[in-house]
Write an enzyme that holds these catalytic residues in place. Structure first.
Site, PDB file in Angstrom:
ATOM      1  N   ASN A  23       0.859  -1.176   0.000  1.00  0.00           N
ATOM      2  CA  ASN A  23       0.000   0.000   0.000  1.00  0.00           C
ATOM      3  C   ASN A  23       0.900   1.232   0.000  1.00  0.00           C
ATOM      4  OD1 ASN A  23      -1.755   2.189   1.212  1.00  0.00           O
ATOM      5  ND2 ASN A  23      -3.220   0.492   1.132  1.00  0.00           N
ATOM      6  N   GLY A  31      -5.030  -8.506   0.238  1.00  0.00           N
ATOM      7  CA  GLY A  31      -4.319  -9.362  -0.711  1.00  0.00           C
ATOM      8  C   GLY A  31      -2.936  -9.768  -0.231  1.00  0.00           C
ATOM      9  N   ASP A  33      -0.296  -7.952   0.321  1.00  0.00           N
ATOM     10  CA  ASP A  33       0.198  -7.068   1.375  1.00  0.00           C
ATOM     11  C   ASP A  33      -0.285  -7.538   2.747  1.00  0.00           C
ATOM     12  OD1 ASP A  33       1.543  -4.687   2.301  1.00  0.00           O
ATOM     13  OD2 ASP A  33      -0.420  -3.755   2.564  1.00  0.00           O
ATOM     14  N   GLY A 119      -3.930  -8.022  -8.920  1.00  0.00           N
ATOM     15  CA  GLY A 119      -5.052  -8.384  -8.068  1.00  0.00           C
ATOM     16  C   GLY A 119      -6.034  -7.244  -7.915  1.00  0.00           C
TER      17      GLY A 119
END
Length: 342
Positions: A23, A31, A33, A119
């Site tokens: 992010n 996802g 992260d 994604g």
């Protein structure tokens, strides 16, 4: 091998550095992260991330990996896909190139990537894959590092529809020729017009070794003479072809996705017997035509057949003059076939 594609959870991969699709702000995202934060230890990783602050799209920074089986996490911010006209592709290329450069500065010997931005950021998966393979390929031509592209499942991995359509058609045509030959061999009568017959002969010829017509007439020789007339080994033929190519050894083994130590073993052993995926990798690196490829494999006692899916995929690329190792490996991976290299 220097590059591979695997299906796995990236948090379970062992590497010197794991790349995170981060992010831009120091918060825990979703996802990949979110999964990396959870596996590494949310409290400690978030504290390190807050020290760094915001990250601009395309940039890459690193933190310790904490509980992950790695030394570092490289955080890079991918582009949010709009329409491809707002610099998304350039930003994505920067994500890979900056992450690779940072891993090199950190003296990493291995690095694991997810398919960045494909994604929740909505980057088309086939284009995201093309960019990933292109940037990783360029890097590996000048650097020694083991790089793994990690995809969670088949839904996260997508190739060009045009490419897949052409390959499917090629495979269907070749299999039809093979089945027709089998029917003829078993005495089944079929009627062909001249154009169909000539096309089948042309396609069948693709798989014939260049040296088949020059096989020694062993019927006229005694055992000593027959053994003495043995042709070149795989190793001897390979290095003859390398010499003819004008490329140096380093360029060849890098283009072939072959580890330097494996290449050294091949050079030192006249009777080296390669794996099929290794032998084919050299044929792709040297941009051999199909008869020469079949001949090279035959010297290692490796068969090449139009009834084998792996062989048909390789034949498609060679017969179309496409020698991009990374694109070929992506297709092999999609079809659950062994990827080229060692």
């Amino acid at each position: 091998m220097p590059f591979q594609i695997i299906r796995n959870d990236i948090t379970k991969v062992s590497a010197d550095a794991i790349v995170n699709t981060a992010n831009p702000k120091p918060v825990i995202g979703s996802g990949t992260d979110g999964a990396i934060y959870k596996a590494a230890g949310e409290t400690k990783l978030l504290a390190e991330r807050k020290k760094i602050g915001s990250i601009e799209p395309g940039c890459a920074i690193h933190t310790p990996a904490f509980k992950l089986n790695a030394k570092y996490i490289i955080h890079t911010v991918g582009p949010v896909w709009t329409d491809g006209k707002h610099g998304e592709k350039e930003i994505l290329r920067s994500c890979y190139s900056n992450s690779l450069s940072l891993a090199d500065k950190l003296k990493c010997t291995s690095l694991a990537f997810p398919l960045i931005a494909s994604g929740t950021y909505g980057f088309p998966k086939d284009e995201a894959l093309d960019i990933a393979l292109s940037e990783i390929g360029k890097f590996l031509l000048t650097h020694e590092m083991k790089i793994t592209l990690v995809v969670f499942d088949k839904a996260a991995f997508e190739l060009s529809e045009n490419l897949m359509g052409e390959i499917e058609q090629f495979i269907d045509e070749q299999m039809a020729v093979f089945l027709n030959q089998q029917e003829q061999h078993h005495g089944t009568t079929r009627i062909y017009n001249r154009s169909v017959r000539l096309e089948e002969e042309r396609r069948h010829a693709l798989f014939q070794p260049q040296s088949a017509a020059h096989f020694p007439d062993v019927a006229k020789k005694n055992l000593k003479e027959t053994v003495g007339s043995a042709g070149q080994t795989f190793q001897e033929k390979l290095f003859e072809l390398i010499d003819k190519s004008g490329m140096d050894d380093v360029t060849v083994y890098k283009k072939a996705n072959i580890d330097r130590k494996v290449f050294s073993r091949i050079r030192s052993k006249r009777d080296y017997k390669p794996k099929k995926k290794t032998a084919v990798a050299f044929a792709i690196a040297l941009e051999l035509d199909l008869p020469t490829t079949v001949d090279l494999l035959a010297r290692a006692e490796i068969a090449f057949s139009q009834s084998n899916l792996f062989d048909l995929i390789i034949a498609y690329f060679i017969s179309h003059g496409i020698y991009d190792m990374f694109e070929i490996n992506a297709v092999l991976f999609q079809y659950d076939q062994p990827v080229l290299g060692e």
